[in-house]
Design a protein around this motif. Structure first.
Motif, PDB file in Angstrom:
ATOM      1  N   THR A 197      23.574  28.922  32.613  1.00 30.82           N
ATOM      2  CA  THR A 197      23.315  29.764  33.785  1.00 30.82           C
ATOM      3  C   THR A 197      23.573  28.971  35.060  1.00 30.82           C
ATOM      4  O   THR A 197      23.154  27.814  35.175  1.00 30.82           O
ATOM      5  CB  THR A 197      21.857  30.269  33.787  1.00 30.82           C
ATOM      6  OG1 THR A 197      21.635  31.033  32.601  1.00 30.82           O
ATOM      7  CG2 THR A 197      21.581  31.152  34.998  1.00 30.82           C
ATOM      8  N   THR A 198      24.282  29.586  35.994  1.00 33.96           N
ATOM      9  CA  THR A 198      24.567  28.966  37.291  1.00 33.96           C
ATOM     10  C   THR A 198      24.113  29.901  38.402  1.00 33.96           C
ATOM     11  O   THR A 198      24.540  31.058  38.459  1.00 33.96           O
ATOM     12  CB  THR A 198      26.075  28.678  37.454  1.00 33.96           C
ATOM     13  OG1 THR A 198      26.501  27.804  36.403  1.00 33.96           O
ATOM     14  CG2 THR A 198      26.351  28.016  38.803  1.00 33.96           C
ATOM     15  N   MET A 209      26.452  32.604  30.898  1.00 33.29           N
ATOM     16  CA  MET A 209      27.482  32.666  29.868  1.00 33.29           C
ATOM     17  C   MET A 209      26.814  32.331  28.531  1.00 33.29           C
ATOM     18  O   MET A 209      26.280  31.235  28.364  1.00 33.29           O
ATOM     19  CB  MET A 209      28.607  31.664  30.153  1.00 33.29           C
ATOM     20  CG  MET A 209      29.194  31.750  31.555  1.00 33.29           C
ATOM     21  SD  MET A 209      30.149  33.238  31.833  1.00 33.29           S
ATOM     22  CE  MET A 209      31.751  32.742  31.235  1.00 33.29           C
ATOM     23  N   THR A 210      26.862  33.295  27.578  1.00 32.62           N
ATOM     24  CA  THR A 210      26.223  33.108  26.275  1.00 32.62           C
ATOM     25  C   THR A 210      27.276  33.117  25.180  1.00 32.62           C
ATOM     26  O   THR A 210      28.167  33.974  25.173  1.00 32.62           O
ATOM     27  CB  THR A 210      25.192  34.225  26.020  1.00 32.62           C
ATOM     28  OG1 THR A 210      24.197  34.178  27.041  1.00 32.62           O
ATOM     29  CG2 THR A 210      24.524  34.049  24.668  1.00 32.62           C
ATOM     30  N   LEU A 242      35.040  35.732  23.688  1.00 33.23           N
ATOM     31  CA  LEU A 242      33.820  35.779  22.890  1.00 33.23           C
ATOM     32  C   LEU A 242      32.602  35.256  23.648  1.00 33.23           C
ATOM     33  O   LEU A 242      31.527  35.107  23.065  1.00 33.23           O
ATOM     34  CB  LEU A 242      34.009  34.971  21.603  1.00 33.23           C
ATOM     35  CG  LEU A 242      35.146  35.426  20.671  1.00 33.23           C
ATOM     36  CD1 LEU A 242      35.223  34.528  19.449  1.00 33.23           C
ATOM     37  CD2 LEU A 242      34.976  36.877  20.265  1.00 33.23           C
ATOM     38  N   ILE A 243      32.762  34.982  24.926  1.00 33.56           N
ATOM     39  CA  ILE A 243      31.658  34.464  25.737  1.00 33.56           C
ATOM     40  C   ILE A 243      31.131  35.604  26.600  1.00 33.56           C
ATOM     41  O   ILE A 243      31.833  36.111  27.484  1.00 33.56           O
ATOM     42  CB  ILE A 243      32.127  33.290  26.624  1.00 33.56           C
ATOM     43  CG1 ILE A 243      32.733  32.181  25.749  1.00 33.56           C
ATOM     44  CG2 ILE A 243      30.973  32.752  27.457  1.00 33.56           C
ATOM     45  CD1 ILE A 243      33.437  31.086  26.542  1.00 33.56           C
ATOM     46  N   GLU A 244      29.899  36.013  26.335  1.00 34.35           N
ATOM     47  CA  GLU A 244      29.318  37.130  27.082  1.00 34.35           C
ATOM     48  C   GLU A 244      28.922  36.661  28.478  1.00 34.35           C
ATOM     49  O   GLU A 244      28.168  35.712  28.639  1.00 34.35           O
ATOM     50  CB  GLU A 244      28.096  37.688  26.356  1.00 34.35           C
ATOM     51  CG  GLU A 244      27.520  38.923  27.027  1.00 34.35           C
ATOM     52  CD  GLU A 244      26.373  39.532  26.246  1.00 34.35           C
ATOM     53  OE1 GLU A 244      26.615  40.519  25.528  1.00 34.35           O
ATOM     54  OE2 GLU A 244      25.252  38.999  26.349  1.00 34.35           O
ATOM     55  N   ASN A 396      36.859  52.260  15.212  1.00 34.31           N
ATOM     56  CA  ASN A 396      36.090  51.133  15.740  1.00 34.31           C
ATOM     57  C   ASN A 396      34.601  51.345  15.540  1.00 34.31           C
ATOM     58  O   ASN A 396      34.091  52.448  15.744  1.00 34.31           O
ATOM     59  CB  ASN A 396      36.355  50.936  17.241  1.00 34.31           C
ATOM     60  CG  ASN A 396      37.774  50.497  17.523  1.00 34.31           C
ATOM     61  OD1 ASN A 396      38.340  49.700  16.795  1.00 34.31           O
ATOM     62  ND2 ASN A 396      38.360  51.028  18.582  1.00 34.31           N
ATOM     63  N   ILE A 397      33.903  50.277  15.145  1.00 33.33           N
ATOM     64  CA  ILE A 397      32.447  50.286  15.066  1.00 33.33           C
ATOM     65  C   ILE A 397      31.929  49.346  16.156  1.00 33.33           C
ATOM     66  O   ILE A 397      32.406  48.217  16.287  1.00 33.33           O
ATOM     67  CB  ILE A 397      31.942  49.807  13.691  1.00 33.33           C
ATOM     68  CG1 ILE A 397      32.611  50.600  12.565  1.00 33.33           C
ATOM     69  CG2 ILE A 397      30.418  49.939  13.606  1.00 33.33           C
ATOM     70  CD1 ILE A 397      32.244  50.118  11.170  1.00 33.33           C
ATOM     71  N   HIS A 398      30.968  49.797  16.952  1.00 37.57           N
ATOM     72  CA  HIS A 398      30.439  49.015  18.064  1.00 37.57           C
ATOM     73  C   HIS A 398      29.157  48.279  17.678  1.00 37.57           C
ATOM     74  O   HIS A 398      28.384  48.750  16.835  1.00 37.57           O
ATOM     75  CB  HIS A 398      30.158  49.933  19.267  1.00 37.57           C
ATOM     76  CG  HIS A 398      31.402  50.485  19.885  1.00 37.57           C
ATOM     77  ND1 HIS A 398      31.969  49.957  21.024  1.00 37.57           N
ATOM     78  CD2 HIS A 398      32.207  51.509  19.507  1.00 37.57           C
ATOM     79  CE1 HIS A 398      33.058  50.631  21.324  1.00 37.57           C
ATOM     80  NE2 HIS A 398      33.233  51.586  20.423  1.00 37.57           N
ATOM     81  N   PHE A 399      28.936  47.117  18.344  1.00 34.11           N
ATOM     82  CA  PHE A 399      27.771  46.288  18.051  1.00 34.11           C
ATOM     83  C   PHE A 399      27.150  45.751  19.329  1.00 34.11           C
ATOM     84  O   PHE A 399      27.795  45.660  20.365  1.00 34.11           O
ATOM     85  CB  PHE A 399      28.156  45.137  17.117  1.00 34.11           C
ATOM     86  CG  PHE A 399      28.647  45.605  15.782  1.00 34.11           C
ATOM     87  CD1 PHE A 399      27.758  45.909  14.774  1.00 34.11           C
ATOM     88  CD2 PHE A 399      30.003  45.783  15.552  1.00 34.11           C
ATOM     89  CE1 PHE A 399      28.203  46.385  13.549  1.00 34.11           C
ATOM     90  CE2 PHE A 399      30.463  46.258  14.332  1.00 34.11           C
ATOM     91  CZ  PHE A 399      29.551  46.555  13.329  1.00 34.11           C
ATOM     92  N   GLU A 400      25.871  45.360  19.206  1.00 32.07           N
ATOM     93  CA  GLU A 400      25.129  44.839  20.353  1.00 32.07           C
ATOM     94  C   GLU A 400      25.473  43.391  20.665  1.00 32.07           C
ATOM     95  O   GLU A 400      25.343  42.939  21.791  1.00 32.07           O
ATOM     96  CB  GLU A 400      23.615  44.946  20.101  1.00 32.07           C
ATOM     97  CG  GLU A 400      23.062  46.356  20.189  1.00 32.07           C
ATOM     98  CD  GLU A 400      22.837  46.815  21.617  1.00 32.07           C
ATOM     99  OE1 GLU A 400      23.206  46.079  22.549  1.00 32.07           O
ATOM    100  OE2 GLU A 400      22.294  47.917  21.797  1.00 32.07           O
ATOM    101  N   SER A 401      25.879  42.632  19.635  1.00 38.86           N
ATOM    102  CA  SER A 401      26.114  41.202  19.847  1.00 38.86           C
ATOM    103  C   SER A 401      27.292  40.713  19.025  1.00 38.86           C
ATOM    104  O   SER A 401      27.673  41.316  18.019  1.00 38.86           O
ATOM    105  CB  SER A 401      24.863  40.399  19.465  1.00 38.86           C
ATOM    106  OG  SER A 401      24.682  40.416  18.049  1.00 38.86           O
ATOM    107  N   ILE A 402      27.847  39.593  19.461  1.00 40.10           N
ATOM    108  CA  ILE A 402      28.943  38.944  18.744  1.00 40.10           C
ATOM    109  C   ILE A 402      28.485  38.537  17.347  1.00 40.10           C
ATOM    110  O   ILE A 402      29.209  38.711  16.355  1.00 40.10           O
ATOM    111  CB  ILE A 402      29.426  37.693  19.512  1.00 40.10           C
ATOM    112  CG1 ILE A 402      30.118  38.093  20.823  1.00 40.10           C
ATOM    113  CG2 ILE A 402      30.364  36.849  18.647  1.00 40.10           C
ATOM    114  CD1 ILE A 402      31.476  38.691  20.684  1.00 40.10           C
TER     115      ILE A 402
END
Length: 561
Positions: A197-198, A209-210, A242-244, A396-402
């Motif tokens: 976090t900045t 950035m996660t 791939l970085i949220e 497509n199937i959607h998801f909450e997280s990588i």
């Protein structure tokens, strides 16, 4: 650029005699950097170093005419011995210093303000011989520094210790009047998921950035300089997004690179080395996301439990997946897009999916898995808001997280494997090797009337009792009252050319004669038409077409012995 493992982590233990020798040479060098007068303008040059600083050198140049003071700070390790040379420039002798790989790691401060970072500087000398001597001394200290190089970052073997180091060492960065507050955190239940976090103090803005640090490319971790700032960067494998990224508390999208800031070159070097260490430990500590040997029931249950409602900012997808209640080896994926009041149902056989093409990706703020058929054939039945749509080749199937998408990818790949095994065990009338007539009756039973695009087709198949290999297929377009008949010998068909496909909302089984010979007799409305090399049978759906194809192939093999 040298490999980071060499640049950062290799430990050289210099003997005391080497360190002492370097200190002596630095003291001699210090006395050789002197004031130079050029056309009545004094340039007061001074070199200083501290033994505890890891061979950090500062050269200060004070100009008498304008009162300008310039400071150059660098690490001896960053200098390239072969780029140290003396020369003359107009009326002054100079010694030019250059960095390894031309990396801009020489800090340039003018009148106490960081101006930029450079890859070369010049030190003035009183004359050519003084420049020659200064040149030799600089080469000697660089050579000695390379021999006695310090360990910039002590490599850690404990992930917990390394995470603690990053928590403690990522902090405030100040560049002139700009202030940034940085912090580091990680998930307690999965330590390789980390967040940087900045906070930009001047702009009162925040960015986080996660990512799973295992997604980082170890060859793309480095510290660099741009303008007057030091940055530490790490890029994902294959530059995948791939970085949220979250800005001021709201998800803004996905990136392929993290960018941190450092107060100095040495801090940047240390943090980059720590991130390289983190990549190695993250790879070693990845969690097993899904059992690759799970059975059909376990896999379907896992999918059912994890394909669910997803909310990304204000976009909502209400999703579910379940087995078909009547047809074996077939699943139904339903997605309700709340914002558009749109309901889509995808009915598919997992064996039709290309397991090698199942992968997760990001687009905007969405995380999804794309399921695509083999050869991109349109074999997935689509129903939109209750109406029948054209067959599709993907969904497509959607998801909450990588991480959830990563686990689901493995489960879907396993599902495809298990579905393929089910297809290989396909039976006719519950038997592995049924009799010819039994198989023909099974084929007749599955060639039925079909309605598509508001048209109805009456279909039937007959065979001769004494010559069962001779069959007649009839199809009647009830709307046009057209009747087509095809008479053929099953021996003549090419087993490899029996397949099914779709056209819009229609499912078709195609069969072709060996060598494309015109051996199928066709009749239209009772009158002989012409001989053809192929025929098409309409099927009610994909599974019905699969049954017809399997039965035809079995009979072709049976008749050809």
């Amino acid at each position: 650029m040298r490999n980071l493992a060499t640049f950062f982590l290799i430990i050289f233990f210099g003997f005391h005699t080497q360190a002492q020798s370097l200190d002596d040479k630095l003291e001699q060098l210090q006395s050789s950097v002197k004031k130079v007068i050029i056309k009545d303008v004094e340039y007061d040059q001074k070199l200083k170093f501290e033994k505890s600083s890891g061979y950090i050198i500062t050269v200060t140049v004070s100009e008498s005419k304008r009162g300008k003071v310039t400071e150059y700070t660098f690490n001896l390790f960053d200098l390239e011995k072969n780029k140290i040379k003396f020369d003359t420039k107009k009326n002054v002798a100079i010694v030019q210093i250059g960095t390894k790989a031309d990396k801009k790691v020489i800090k340039n401060v003018i009148d106490q303000k960081v101006s930029s970072y450079l890859n070369k500087i010049s030190i003035m000398a009183e004359g050519v011989e003084s420049a020659r001597s200064l040149n030799d001394q600089l080469k000697a200290v660089v050579e000695e520094a390379d021999k006695a190089q310090h360990d910039f970052f002590p490599k850690m073997t404990s992930l917990v210790d390394l995470l603690g180091f990053l928590e403690s060492n990522l902090g405030k960065v100040e560049v002139n009047d700009d202030v940034y507050e940085q912090s580091f955190s990680f998930k307690k239940d999965n330590n390789v998921i980390v967040t940087f976090t900045t906070n930009d103090v001047n702009k009162s803005s925040s960015e986080s950035m996660t990512l799973n640090f295992g997604d980082i490319n170890q060859r793309k971790i480095d510290f660099i300089t741009r303008g007057n700032a030091v940055y530490i960067e790490a890029e994902t494998n294959g530059k995948r997004n791939l970085i949220e990224q979250t800005k001021n508390g709201e998800i803004s999208g996905f990136k392929n690179k993290i960018v941190l800031r450092g107060n100095s070159i040495e801090e940047g070097r240390k943090i980059a080395a720590a991130l390289l260490n983190l990549k190695e430990l993250a790879d070693q500590n990845q969690k097993e996301l899904y059992d690759p040997n799970a059975d059909w029931a376990t896999t379907v249950d896992y999918l059912r439990a994890n394909v669910k409602k997803v909310t990304r900012n204000e976009i909502v997808y209400d999703q579910s997946i379940q087995e078909h209640d009547r047809i074996d080896n077939q699943l139904i994926f339903e997605s309700i897009e709340k914002n558009k009041d749109k309901t889509s149902k995808y009915i598919f056989n997992p064996s039709d999916l290309n397991g090698a093409k199942i992968g997760f990706s990001t687009r905007g703020t969405a995380i999804m898995i794309n399921c695509e058929t083999k050869g991109k054939k349109s074999l997935i039945q689509l129903q939109e808001n209750g109406g029948l749509g054209n067959y599709q080749s993907s969904f497509n199937i959607h998801f909450e997280s990588i991480e959830k998408a990563r686990a689901m990818k493995k489960a879907l790949v396993r599902l495809v494997q298990l579905s393929n095994e089910k297809n290989q065990a396909f039976l006719i009338q519950g038997k592995e090797n049924p009799a010819v007539k039994e198989s023909l009756d099974y084929l007749i039973h599955n060639i039925i009337d079909v309605s598509v695009n508001e048209k109805t087709y009456k279909q039937s198949l007959f065979y001769e009792e004494d010559k069962p290999e001779i069959i007649t297929f009839e199809i009647v377009d009830l709307d046009k009252d057209d009747k087509l008949s095809y008479e053929l010998n099953l021996k003549d068909l090419n087993e490899q050319k029996v397949s099914f496909d779709t056209r819009g909302k229609e499912v078709l089984v195609m069969a072709e004669v060996k060598g494309k010979q015109d051996l199928i007799k066709s009749t239209k409305n009772g009158e002989d038409d012409k001989f053809v090399d192929k025929l098409s049978i309409k099927a009610k759906g994909i599974e019905e077409a699969r049954i017809i194809v399997h039965a035809l192939k079995y009979l072709i093999n049976k008749f050809n012995g």
